[in-house]
Scaffold this motif. Structure first.
Motif, mmCIF file in Angstrom:
data_model
loop_
_atom_site.group_PDB
_atom_site.id
_atom_site.type_symbol
_atom_site.label_atom_id
_atom_site.label_comp_id
_atom_site.label_asym_id
_atom_site.label_seq_id
_atom_site.Cartn_x
_atom_site.Cartn_y
_atom_site.Cartn_z
ATOM 1 N N UNK A 78 40.834 83.368 67.040
ATOM 2 C CA UNK A 78 40.741 84.200 65.831
ATOM 3 C C UNK A 78 39.920 85.480 66.032
ATOM 4 N N UNK A 79 38.753 85.426 66.696
ATOM 5 C CA UNK A 79 37.950 86.655 66.841
ATOM 6 C C UNK A 79 38.620 87.762 67.644
ATOM 7 N N UNK A 80 39.666 87.434 68.423
ATOM 8 C CA UNK A 80 40.357 88.494 69.181
ATOM 9 C C UNK A 80 41.735 88.774 68.574
ATOM 10 N N UNK A 81 41.917 88.389 67.319
ATOM 11 C CA UNK A 81 43.170 88.678 66.637
ATOM 12 C C UNK A 81 44.267 87.666 66.935
ATOM 13 N N UNK A 82 43.885 86.463 67.314
ATOM 14 C CA UNK A 82 44.875 85.419 67.600
ATOM 15 C C UNK A 82 45.395 85.511 69.027
ATOM 16 N N UNK A 83 46.483 84.815 69.279
ATOM 17 C CA UNK A 83 46.998 84.728 70.655
ATOM 18 C C UNK A 83 47.481 86.076 71.197
ATOM 19 N N UNK A 84 47.782 87.013 70.299
ATOM 20 C CA UNK A 84 48.183 88.351 70.766
ATOM 21 C C UNK A 84 47.061 89.032 71.536
ATOM 22 N N UNK A 85 45.831 88.584 71.284
ATOM 23 C CA UNK A 85 44.684 89.208 71.965
ATOM 24 C C UNK A 85 44.348 88.563 73.292
ATOM 25 N N UNK A 86 45.168 87.600 73.731
ATOM 26 C CA UNK A 86 44.887 86.857 74.968
ATOM 27 C C UNK A 86 45.751 87.385 76.120
ATOM 28 N N UNK A 87 45.127 87.564 77.302
ATOM 29 C CA UNK A 87 45.857 88.073 78.478
ATOM 30 C C UNK A 87 46.225 86.987 79.477
ATOM 31 N N UNK A 88 45.480 85.870 79.459
ATOM 32 C CA UNK A 88 45.712 84.826 80.471
ATOM 33 C C UNK A 88 45.126 83.506 79.975
ATOM 34 N N UNK A 89 45.549 82.415 80.604
ATOM 35 C CA UNK A 89 45.069 81.086 80.196
ATOM 36 C C UNK A 89 44.414 80.356 81.359
ATOM 37 N N UNK A 90 43.367 79.618 81.026
ATOM 38 C CA UNK A 90 42.711 78.750 82.019
ATOM 39 C C UNK A 90 42.574 77.382 81.384
ATOM 40 N N UNK A 91 42.934 76.340 82.132
ATOM 41 C CA UNK A 91 42.925 74.997 81.536
ATOM 42 C C UNK A 91 42.428 73.982 82.560
ATOM 43 N N UNK A 92 41.685 73.010 82.098
ATOM 44 C CA UNK A 92 41.214 71.955 82.995
ATOM 45 C C UNK A 92 42.403 71.140 83.479
ATOM 46 N N UNK A 93 42.515 71.031 84.801
ATOM 47 C CA UNK A 93 43.638 70.298 85.412
ATOM 48 C C UNK A 93 43.153 68.979 86.003
ATOM 49 N N UNK A 94 41.849 68.826 86.150
ATOM 50 C CA UNK A 94 41.267 67.611 86.687
ATOM 51 C C UNK A 94 39.853 67.877 87.128
ATOM 52 N N UNK A 95 39.071 66.918 87.518
ATOM 53 C CA UNK A 95 39.334 65.493 87.349
ATOM 54 C C UNK A 95 39.109 65.086 85.891
ATOM 55 N N UNK A 96 39.648 63.919 85.526
ATOM 56 C CA UNK A 96 39.492 63.448 84.156
ATOM 57 C C UNK A 96 40.532 62.392 83.839
ATOM 58 N N UNK A 97 40.652 62.086 82.549
ATOM 59 C CA UNK A 97 41.646 61.107 82.098
ATOM 60 C C UNK A 97 43.005 61.798 82.074
ATOM 61 N N UNK A 98 43.967 61.239 82.790
ATOM 62 C CA UNK A 98 45.245 61.947 82.952
ATOM 63 C C UNK A 98 45.918 62.207 81.602
#
Ligand code: KG4
Ligand code: ZN
Length: 353
Positions: A78-98
């Motif tokens: 929300x503070x960057x105007x929603x997803x339109x304000x996003x240039x790239x994504x980073x997500x946890x891929x592991x380790x963890x509960x699959x």
């Protein structure tokens, strides 16, 4: 040819990364701007849901991630105007509960595909270390890092971002796990670390003698003996502790864990000639661990860094910071990259199929 890698093109503006974390029982999203600089950090803890079971129930965690993740992402963006304000994504891929990891991962891939954005899968442990990158003055390289959480207790020689040499690790329980298990035996509930810390406040840390395993120069850890000793002490007291006895016991457990963690972290820095120690992970939120490490580092002329407490426990700001750094270097994850329940720090996608 048009620019395929937006942030490698001089004319493109700063890169904003949306981070997503769902490796265990926190559903989290955050945005970092160029720097990386923290813009937003939203964490939904499932603690209340799992408290009834005395620990995380993987199936329940996955379902709650699914129910929450879209709202959490919307709030973070929300503070960057929603997803339109996003240039790239980073997500946890592991380790963890699959099952939990897959929720965040599939949402991130879906957003990347639908919006034509680059994405990167982040190692959760590198994420913990990357909380430091959000500080005004981040720790310099090289240093020794102590990553200490519910599932990990590891010492690394961090020679640069992404360049980690494992110096030691736990042979059985993680430090956070030891906190959690002792708290469970005491009937303090879940999660245990913060409950033991609170219950032990003002207690005598020398009241109960508890073992410190693998002393000397050894950089490995073992907390199973401490857990057994704590269990036997509680049984010896008739199965339960109250009042001052409970307070002193919690203070003693905390001291035993803090003592071992900080002594070995300092020894590790001295062994490899590193000038300082960076603390990371949920147990890094423990006030005694932070204070004792600072004290012992100062005594040996080492610097010491601990992230702000909310960035020690699981969050997506640290994932966004790690992802931002790798994306800046031109790294991308392939679409086939999937969740990894185990992913030792320092191993790339090639090493872990
Ligand atoms: O990093 P984290 O949030 O999740 C994992 O990646 O595991 O760490 C959770 C662990 C739990 O074992 C919890 O009991 C411990 O961190 N923890 C603490 C404190 N806050 C969280 N341990 C001791 N003192 C605290 N204040
Ligand atoms: Zn964690």
């Amino acid at each position: 040819m048009s620019c395929q890698v937006p942030y490698k093109c001089a004319s493109t503006p700063a890169v904003r990364v949306l981070g997503i974390e769902s490796s265990c029982d926190e559903t989290a999203a955050a945005v970092v701007d160029d720097g990386p600089r923290l813009v937003s950090n939203i964490v939904h803890s499932q603690v209340r849901t799992h408290a009834a079971f005395g620990g995380v129930v993987p199936e329940v965690a996955s379902r709650e991630h699914i129910a929450r993740i879209v709202g959490i992402i919307e709030e973070a963006a929300a503070p960057v105007g929603g997803l339109d304000g996003i240039d790239a994504l980073a997500v946890t891929r592991g380790p963890g509960l699959v099952g939990s990891l897959l929720v965040g991962l599939q949402v991130a891939k879906g957003l990347a595909l639908a919006r034509g954005l680059p994405w990167i899968g982040v190692n959760h442990l590198e994420g913990h270390l990357s909380a430091a990158l959000l500080a005004d003055t981040p720790p310099t390289y090289p240093h020794v890092a102590l990553v200490v959480s519910g599932g990990h207790t590891h010492l690394y020689h961090v020679r640069a971002f992404g360049d980690y040499a494992l110096l030691g690790g736990t042979r059985d329980d993680a430090a956070g796990e030891a906190f959690d298990k002792v708290a469970k035996i005491l009937g303090l509930g879940y999660p245990g670390g913060v409950r033991i810390e609170k219950t032990g406040q003002g207690g005598n840390p020398a009241a109960v003698r508890l073992p410190r395993a693998l002393p000397g120069k050894n950089l490995d850890f073992s907390f199973s003996g401490l857990k057994t000793a704590a269990h036997l002490h509680i049984i010896g007291k008739g199965g339960g502790l109250e009042g001052e006895e409970l307070r002193d016991f919690c203070a003693s457990v905390q001291e035993a864990i803090a003592d071992v963690l900080t002594k070995k972290a300092v020894n590790a820095a001295l062994a490899v000639g590193a000038p300082g120690v960076a603390l990371a992970g949920g147990v890094a939120a423990n006030t005694r661990v932070r204070a004792l490490l600072a004290q012992r580092c100062a005594k040996r002329g080492l610097w010491c860094f601990a992230p702000p407490k909310p960035l020690c426990t699981d969050n997506a700001a640290m994932i966004a910071a790690a992802g931002w750094t790798r994306l800046q270097a031109g790294e991308r994850s392939p679409w086939g990259a999937s969740a990894q329940s185990r992913w030792p720090l320092g191993q790339g996608f090639e090493a872990v199929p």
